[in-house]
Design a protein around this motif. Sequence first.
Motif, PDB file in Angstrom:
ATOM      1  N   MET A 175      77.408  -7.689 -10.005  1.00  0.00           N
ATOM      2  CA  MET A 175      76.103  -7.220 -10.445  1.00  0.00           C
ATOM      3  C   MET A 175      75.004  -8.121  -9.887  1.00  0.00           C
TER       4      MET A 175
ATOM      5  N   SER B   4      75.561  -8.135  -5.467  1.00  0.00           N
ATOM      6  CA  SER B   4      75.848  -6.949  -4.655  1.00  0.00           C
ATOM      7  C   SER B   4      74.717  -6.602  -3.701  1.00  0.00           C
ATOM      8  N   VAL B   5      73.479  -6.812  -4.113  1.00  0.00           N
ATOM      9  CA  VAL B   5      72.330  -6.609  -3.238  1.00  0.00           C
ATOM     10  C   VAL B   5      71.902  -7.928  -2.610  1.00  0.00           C
TER      11      VAL B   5
ATOM     12  N   GLN C  55      69.394 -12.660 -14.862  1.00  0.00           N
ATOM     13  CA  GLN C  55      69.345 -11.287 -14.358  1.00  0.00           C
ATOM     14  C   GLN C  55      69.010 -10.306 -15.479  1.00  0.00           C
TER      15      GLN C  55
ATOM     16  N   PHE D   5      75.914  -0.748  -2.771  1.00  0.00           N
ATOM     17  CA  PHE D   5      74.661  -1.418  -3.125  1.00  0.00           C
ATOM     18  C   PHE D   5      74.098  -2.217  -1.943  1.00  0.00           C
TER      19      PHE D   5
ATOM     20  N   LEU E 198      68.315  -6.831  -7.496  1.00  0.00           N
ATOM     21  CA  LEU E 198      68.892  -5.545  -7.875  1.00  0.00           C
ATOM     22  C   LEU E 198      67.816  -4.586  -8.378  1.00  0.00           C
TER      23      LEU E 198
ATOM     24  N   SER F 278      67.844   1.294 -13.840  1.00  0.00           N
ATOM     25  CA  SER F 278      67.695  -0.124 -14.210  1.00  0.00           C
ATOM     26  C   SER F 278      68.193  -0.379 -15.625  1.00  0.00           C
TER      27      SER F 278
ATOM     28  N   ALA G  45      71.885  -0.547 -15.548  1.00  0.00           N
ATOM     29  CA  ALA G  45      72.298  -1.816 -14.949  1.00  0.00           C
ATOM     30  C   ALA G  45      72.220  -2.956 -15.955  1.00  0.00           C
TER      31      ALA G  45
END
Length: 528
Positions: free
Chosen positions: A110, A113-114, A216, A368, A395, A409, A412
Amino acid sequence: MPNETKISKYLVINPPVFITTLVLIVLSLVLCLIYIDQVDEWFAALQYQITSNFGWFLICTVNFILFFCLYLAFSSYGKIKLGGEEAEPEFSNLSWFAMLFSAGMGIGIMFYSVAEPVSHFANPPRETATPYLQAAQAMNFTSLHWGLHAWSIYAIVGLALAFFAYNRNLPMTFRSLFYPFFGEKIHGWLGHSIDILSALATIFGLATSLGFGVTQISSGLHFLLGWEITSLYQSLIILIVISIATISVFSGLDKGVKILSSANMFIAFGLMLLVLFLGPTLFIFKSFIQNTGDYLASFIEISTWNDAFQDKGWQNAWTIFYWAWWIAWSPFVGSFIARISKGRTLKEFILGVLIIPSLITLLWMNVFGGSALHEILNGNTTIIEAVNTDISTALFVFFEDFPFTNVISTVAVILVFSFFITSSDSGSLVIDNITSGNAIDSPVWQRVFWSYSQGIIAVILLWGGSLNALQTAVIITGIPFAVIILIMCYSLKKGLDDELKKLNKKQKLKQEKSYKDIISELIDDQQS
C-alpha cells in the motif's frame, strides 16, 4: 523437553525471555529519548558503514536462500509433511494465502506500490537511453525487491520453525533452530538470548512499521477530510488501530486473523480492479506480461548486481535496505507462517509461500506502479513531485486522476487500516509465543499486552522524533540475522536428512509388509 514456561492462573511466560525483553524495550526507549539529538546521527552512520561494507554479503545470502528453497521443494525432501504423515492442514488454501499476504506484504505494498516505481524512474539505478527503458527498469527493480527473493526469506524461516515445532516437538521459537548444534543447551541462557533478540526485532519492527504506516493513513484522511496532520492526531490513529486489533485478539487465530485476512484480500482485490478498469487497462495488461518477462529474463543479472562500477549509493538505499529489512522482519512473518502451515508438504509449503504471494504482489505493483508510470510518460509529473515532497501522499495524489477519487481513496484508507490491524494481531501472537516459551494456553491478556505495547512504543517514538533512528536500528539487525539464517539452513538440512531417512524406512517397511501380504494371499489361494 524442559518446561520453559511459568504457569499460573493469569500468567504463562518464560520469565528470562519475557522480563529481559521488557527491560530492554524500556531501556531502549529511555536512551532514544535522552539522546534524541544524537541518536539519528549515530544510527545513520552505522547503517551506512554496514550497508557499504556488507551489502555484498546480504546479496549473496538472499540469493542462496532462494535457491536453497527451490532445491528443497524439488528434491526428495519435498514429500516430507509438516507434522507427520497423518497431519492435515488447519486452513483452506484461500484462507492460508490470505493470511500469508496480509502478514507478509500487505502494509508495504500500500505504501510503496506507487512511490517505489516512481522513485526509481525519477532517480534511476542505472543510466538508460530513453524514458521508456527507464520506466521498464523501474518496474524491474521493484519486482526484484517485492518478488521471489523477499518471499524466500519468509519461506525458509517459516519452514524451519514449522519443521522443528511440528516434526521435532520443539518450541516454535528461534532457539529450536539450533537444536542440532547445541542440543539441550537451547533450553538455557543461550536459547533465551536467541529468543530475546528475535522478540526485540519483532516488536520494534512492528512498532516502527505502525509509526511510519500511520503517516499514510493520516495523509489519506488529510486528503479526504482536510484534517491537520499532528503527532496527537497520529497517536490517536495508532491507539484506534490497536484497540480494534484487540477485538481480533480475543477472537483467536481461527476467527480474528482469518476473517480479517480474508476481508483484506477481498477489499484489496476490489481496489485493484477499480484501478485496473478505471485506469489504462490495456496498458496494464500489456505491461504486466512484459515486466514479468523482463524480471524473469534478467533475474540472475539484477539479483547479483552490486553497483560495483558506479557506487552512487542507490543500492544501499534500496536493495540492501530491503534485504536487511526482510531478514529483520523474518522472525515475525516466519513464525506466523509456521503457525498456520501444519499439515502441508515441504513442496506445497515452499511453492505456496513463494509463487502465489509473489504473483499477487507483482500484479499489484504493475497495476498501481505501472499506471503511475503511464501517467508520467504522458506528461503528468505531479506524482514525481509528491514522491519527492512526501512519499506517504503518493498513492492519494495518484488517485486524483481517477474518477470517483474520494471513493477510491476512502477504500484505500480502510484497507491500510485493515492491514495494520491484521499485522498487529498476528504480531502480538508471535511475540507472546516467543516470550511465553511457546505456551499453547497462554491467557489472552498477554497478547493484548503485546498489542498495546507496539502502539505505545510507536506513540512514544513518534512524539520523541526517534522513529527513523529505530527503523535504522532494526535494519542493522539484518546482518546478524543473515548469519543466523545461514546457520539455520544447515541445521534444517540436517533435520530433514534424518526425517527423510525415517520416512524412507517407514515406506520400505510398508512395502515389504505389502509384498508379504500379497505372497500370503497367493499361498492361501493355492492351498485352497
